[in-house]
Design a protein around this motif. Structure first.
Motif, PDB file in Angstrom:
ATOM      1  N   PRO A 193       0.616  -1.066   0.072  1.00 50.95           N
ATOM      2  CA  PRO A 193       0.248   0.164   0.294  1.00 50.95           C
ATOM      3  C   PRO A 193       0.519   1.270  -0.141  1.00 50.95           C
ATOM      4  N   ARG A 194       1.987   0.990   1.246  1.00 53.30           N
ATOM      5  CA  ARG A 194       3.027   2.339   0.987  1.00 53.30           C
ATOM      6  C   ARG A 194       3.465   3.238  -0.344  1.00 53.30           C
TER       7      ARG A 194
ATOM      8  N   ASP B   9      -0.897  11.417  -7.115  1.00 56.24           N
ATOM      9  CA  ASP B   9      -1.172  12.851  -7.051  1.00 56.24           C
ATOM     10  C   ASP B   9      -2.120  13.599  -5.562  1.00 56.24           C
ATOM     11  N   PHE B  10      -1.837  14.067  -4.312  1.00 48.65           N
ATOM     12  CA  PHE B  10      -3.308  14.527  -3.758  1.00 48.65           C
ATOM     13  C   PHE B  10      -3.324  15.532  -3.864  1.00 48.65           C
ATOM     14  N   ARG B  11      -2.364  15.804  -4.536  1.00 44.56           N
ATOM     15  CA  ARG B  11      -2.372  17.862  -4.603  1.00 44.56           C
ATOM     16  C   ARG B  11      -4.630  17.584  -5.039  1.00 44.56           C
ATOM     17  N   TYR B  12      -5.255  19.236  -4.359  1.00 48.49           N
ATOM     18  CA  TYR B  12      -6.480  18.874  -4.496  1.00 48.49           C
ATOM     19  C   TYR B  12      -7.799  18.243  -4.415  1.00 48.49           C
ATOM     20  N   ILE B  13      -7.155  17.200  -3.471  1.00 45.60           N
ATOM     21  CA  ILE B  13      -7.965  15.945  -3.855  1.00 45.60           C
ATOM     22  C   ILE B  13      -7.872  15.826  -1.486  1.00 45.60           C
ATOM     23  N   THR B  14      -6.916  16.533  -0.995  1.00 49.22           N
ATOM     24  CA  THR B  14      -7.139  16.129   0.501  1.00 49.22           C
ATOM     25  C   THR B  14      -7.931  16.584   1.629  1.00 49.22           C
ATOM     26  N   ASP B  15      -9.021  16.951   0.725  1.00 48.80           N
ATOM     27  CA  ASP B  15      -9.991  17.784   1.922  1.00 48.80           C
ATOM     28  C   ASP B  15     -10.614  16.662   1.870  1.00 48.80           C
ATOM     29  N   VAL B  16     -11.001  15.313   0.593  1.00 48.81           N
ATOM     30  CA  VAL B  16     -11.588  14.435   0.533  1.00 48.81           C
ATOM     31  C   VAL B  16     -10.438  12.972   1.145  1.00 48.81           C
ATOM     32  N   LEU B  17      -9.473  13.101   0.439  1.00 54.95           N
ATOM     33  CA  LEU B  17      -8.967  11.477   0.440  1.00 54.95           C
ATOM     34  C   LEU B  17      -7.226  11.790   0.836  1.00 54.95           C
ATOM     35  N   THR B  18      -6.967  11.542   2.095  1.00 54.61           N
ATOM     36  CA  THR B  18      -5.158  12.012   2.753  1.00 54.61           C
ATOM     37  C   THR B  18      -4.720  10.609   2.399  1.00 54.61           C
ATOM     38  N   GLU B  19      -3.598  10.885   1.935  1.00 53.13           N
ATOM     39  CA  GLU B  19      -2.616   9.260   1.729  1.00 53.13           C
ATOM     40  C   GLU B  19      -2.937   8.447   2.707  1.00 53.13           C
ATOM     41  N   GLU B  20      -3.020   8.948   4.331  1.00 48.87           N
ATOM     42  CA  GLU B  20      -3.179   8.057   5.240  1.00 48.87           C
ATOM     43  C   GLU B  20      -4.829   7.124   4.567  1.00 48.87           C
ATOM     44  N   GLU B  21      -5.784   7.997   4.933  1.00 51.19           N
ATOM     45  CA  GLU B  21      -6.675   7.185   4.725  1.00 51.19           C
ATOM     46  C   GLU B  21      -6.524   6.192   3.431  1.00 51.19           C
ATOM     47  N   ALA B  22      -6.150   6.407   2.351  1.00 52.76           N
ATOM     48  CA  ALA B  22      -5.561   5.682   1.017  1.00 52.76           C
ATOM     49  C   ALA B  22      -5.376   4.871   1.375  1.00 52.76           C
TER      50      ALA B  22
ATOM     51  N   LEU C 103      -7.086   0.771   1.553  1.00 57.95           N
ATOM     52  CA  LEU C 103      -6.110  -0.295   1.041  1.00 57.95           C
ATOM     53  C   LEU C 103      -5.632  -2.137   2.122  1.00 57.95           C
ATOM     54  N   GLN C 104      -5.238  -1.267   3.286  1.00 58.75           N
ATOM     55  CA  GLN C 104      -4.894  -2.451   3.667  1.00 58.75           C
ATOM     56  C   GLN C 104      -5.920  -3.266   4.541  1.00 58.75           C
ATOM     57  N   GLN C 105      -6.967  -1.779   4.459  1.00 58.21           N
ATOM     58  CA  GLN C 105      -8.466  -2.485   4.718  1.00 58.21           C
ATOM     59  C   GLN C 105      -9.008  -4.268   3.775  1.00 58.21           C
TER      60      GLN C 105
ATOM     61  N   LYS D 137     -14.378   4.314  -3.754  1.00 60.22           N
ATOM     62  CA  LYS D 137     -14.470   3.616  -2.395  1.00 60.22           C
ATOM     63  C   LYS D 137     -14.987   4.469  -1.482  1.00 60.22           C
ATOM     64  N   LYS D 138     -13.629   5.322  -0.734  1.00 59.45           N
ATOM     65  CA  LYS D 138     -14.529   6.053   0.443  1.00 59.45           C
ATOM     66  C   LYS D 138     -15.862   6.493   0.137  1.00 59.45           C
ATOM     67  N   PHE D 139     -16.698   6.550  -1.027  1.00 56.97           N
ATOM     68  CA  PHE D 139     -17.662   7.453  -1.502  1.00 56.97           C
ATOM     69  C   PHE D 139     -19.174   6.433  -1.486  1.00 56.97           C
ATOM     70  N   GLU D 140     -18.624   5.282  -1.252  1.00 61.40           N
ATOM     71  CA  GLU D 140     -18.940   3.792  -1.701  1.00 61.40           C
ATOM     72  C   GLU D 140     -19.808   4.429  -2.935  1.00 61.40           C
ATOM     73  N   ILE D 141     -19.498   4.494  -4.083  1.00 61.90           N
ATOM     74  CA  ILE D 141     -20.130   4.335  -5.333  1.00 61.90           C
ATOM     75  C   ILE D 141     -19.178   3.385  -5.978  1.00 61.90           C
ATOM     76  N   PRO D 142     -20.050   2.676  -6.951  1.00 62.84           N
ATOM     77  CA  PRO D 142     -19.102   1.554  -8.008  1.00 62.84           C
ATOM     78  C   PRO D 142     -18.292   2.209  -9.175  1.00 62.84           C
TER      79      PRO D 142
END
Ligand SMILES: C[C@H](O)[C@@H](O)CC(=O)C(=O)O
Ligand SMILES: [Mg+2]
Length: 386
Positions: A143-144, A151-164, A168-170, A346-351
């Motif tokens: 996962p790392r 590139d997480f630029r512009y999306i960290t308000d909904v998905l951070t590297e840690e959350e990503a 993947l871990q889950q 995945k975070k928003f549970e959209i297929p």
């Protein structure tokens, strides 16, 4: 272990005269010649392996994308492949942040299609050097390392590297079984090939009956140019496939927002699972309004094949503007950017139901969606891809 210095980048303008038979036609692209800007990367390594990457284009559009690929070439030439993939996020950012080229993007349009073609070739070469198909390279990556390509630029308000990483871990649980399932049964698919808009009814009928015989259970019909034609064609297909099989509709951005709602209300009797690209791909709130209006009719909105980048996908998700998310392997900045969109979905549970109507797209996107099933979404629910 990746190795070699990129010694040559060549790009080819490849076109097929599909417009002659109406293949690939829709309400907005009435004369599509399926084409590709086809990139080949060579290195000085002794293995002689080459990386092949494409972006899908239509006819004369290819000339422009080929120019853009050549403009990006200096970023790749003479670079060590190990250095590129060792800091893939940095390399993605280098390409998308070129101080002169980003003005004609940024991260959208021709320059982004060219970025996709170049990066697809890099991923192909990396996978080949590892001796694996791309999906397997991704599935086996820890996962790392995987998130280090994004590139997480512009999306960290909904998905951070840690959350990503957590996502993947889950999804490590059951990964082996899902990989076995994919190898044994493959990924579910739908077909668009029966019902391009330029096909006469006789062709539509013949292709539909052949597809039924071949075992297809999900069918997409092009709509949007003429309501009476749509009613006739959708009735024809629904009657042929019966009430149980799945029907989708695709308007390829033809309508204004109120028109989309009105038109789809009239087509609702044919029970489509989704209406794809009902309006401009840039109109996030318009998609949200259509989604809200059509939800009571049981029709979801699908979009993404002309969605410029992860930022627009982020907003579509935030605005609840889509029920099915359609990544495109060549519209976004290759695997790197697609990974971020898979994780946001995945975070928003959209297929995720990839777009693949175009030359080479089915071949490319199957790697992304198989990876998605094994390592991210872990679900096949509502996920027919074409
Ligand atoms: C021009 C392409 O054929 C387009 O119609 C493909 C598409 O919208 C799809 O497959 O979906
Ligand atoms: Mg479409």
């Amino acid at each position: 272990m990746v190795h070699g210095r990129v010694s040559r980048l060549s790009v080819h303008d490849v076109r097929f005269p599909t417009s002659l038979g109406g293949h690939g036609s829709d309400a907005m692209h009435t004369d599509p010649d399926y084409s590709a800007a086809y990139v080949v990367l060579e290195t000085d390594a002794e293995d002689g392996l080459k990386g092949y990457g494409i972006t899908f284009t239509l006819g004369r559009g290819t000339e422009v994308v080929v120019c853009a690929v050549n403009a990006l070439a200096p970023h790749v030439l003479n670079k060590d492949l190990g250095d590129i993939v060792g800091d893939f996020r940095g390399f993605y950012r280098q390409l998308t942040s070129d101080g002169q080229l980003r003005w004609i993007g940024p991260e959208k349009g021709v320059v982004h299609l060219a970025t996709a073609a170049v990066l697809n070739a890099v991923w192909d070469l990396w996978a080949k050097q590892e001796g694996k198909p791309l999906w397997k390279l991704l599935v086996d990556m820890d996962p790392r390392t995987l998130v280090s390509c994004i590139d997480f630029r512009y999306i960290t308000d909904v998905l951070t590297e840690e959350e990503a990483c957590e996502i993947l871990q889950q999804s490590q649980v059951g990964k082996k079984e899902r990989e076995e399932q994919m190898l044994a049964h493959g990924y579910p698919a739908y077909t668009t090939s029966c019902a391009w808009l330029g096909y006469p009814d006789a062709t539509l009928k013949q292709l539909c009956s052949e597809a039924l015989k071949d075992g297809w259970t999900r069918f997409k019909v092009k709509v949007g140019a003429d309501l009476q034609d749509d009613i006739r064609r959708c009735r024809l297909v629904r009657n042929m496939i019966g009430p149980e099989k799945t029907l989708m509709m695709d308007a390829n951005q033809r309508w204004d927002v109120p028109e989309a709602v009105e038109w789809m209300t009239k087509l609702a009797e044919f029970k489509p699972l989704w209406i794809e690209e009902p309006t401009s791909p840039d109109d996030i709130l318009g998609h949200a309004a259509i989604s809200k209006a059509l939800a009571p009719l049981g029709i979801g909105v699908a979009t993404g094949e002309q969605c410029h980048n992860r930022v627009i996908f982020k907003q579509l998700l935030q605005a609840k503007a889509l029920k099915f998310l359609q990544i495109d392997s060549c519209r976004l900045g290759s695997v790197n950017e697609n990974l971020s969109v898979l994780l946001m979905a995945k975070k928003f549970e959209i297929p995720v139901c990839p777009h693949a109507g175009g030359v080479g797209l089915c071949e490319l996107v199957q790697h992304l969606i198989i990876f998605d099933f094994i390592s991210v979404s872990a679900s096949l629910q509502d996920s027919p891809s074409n």
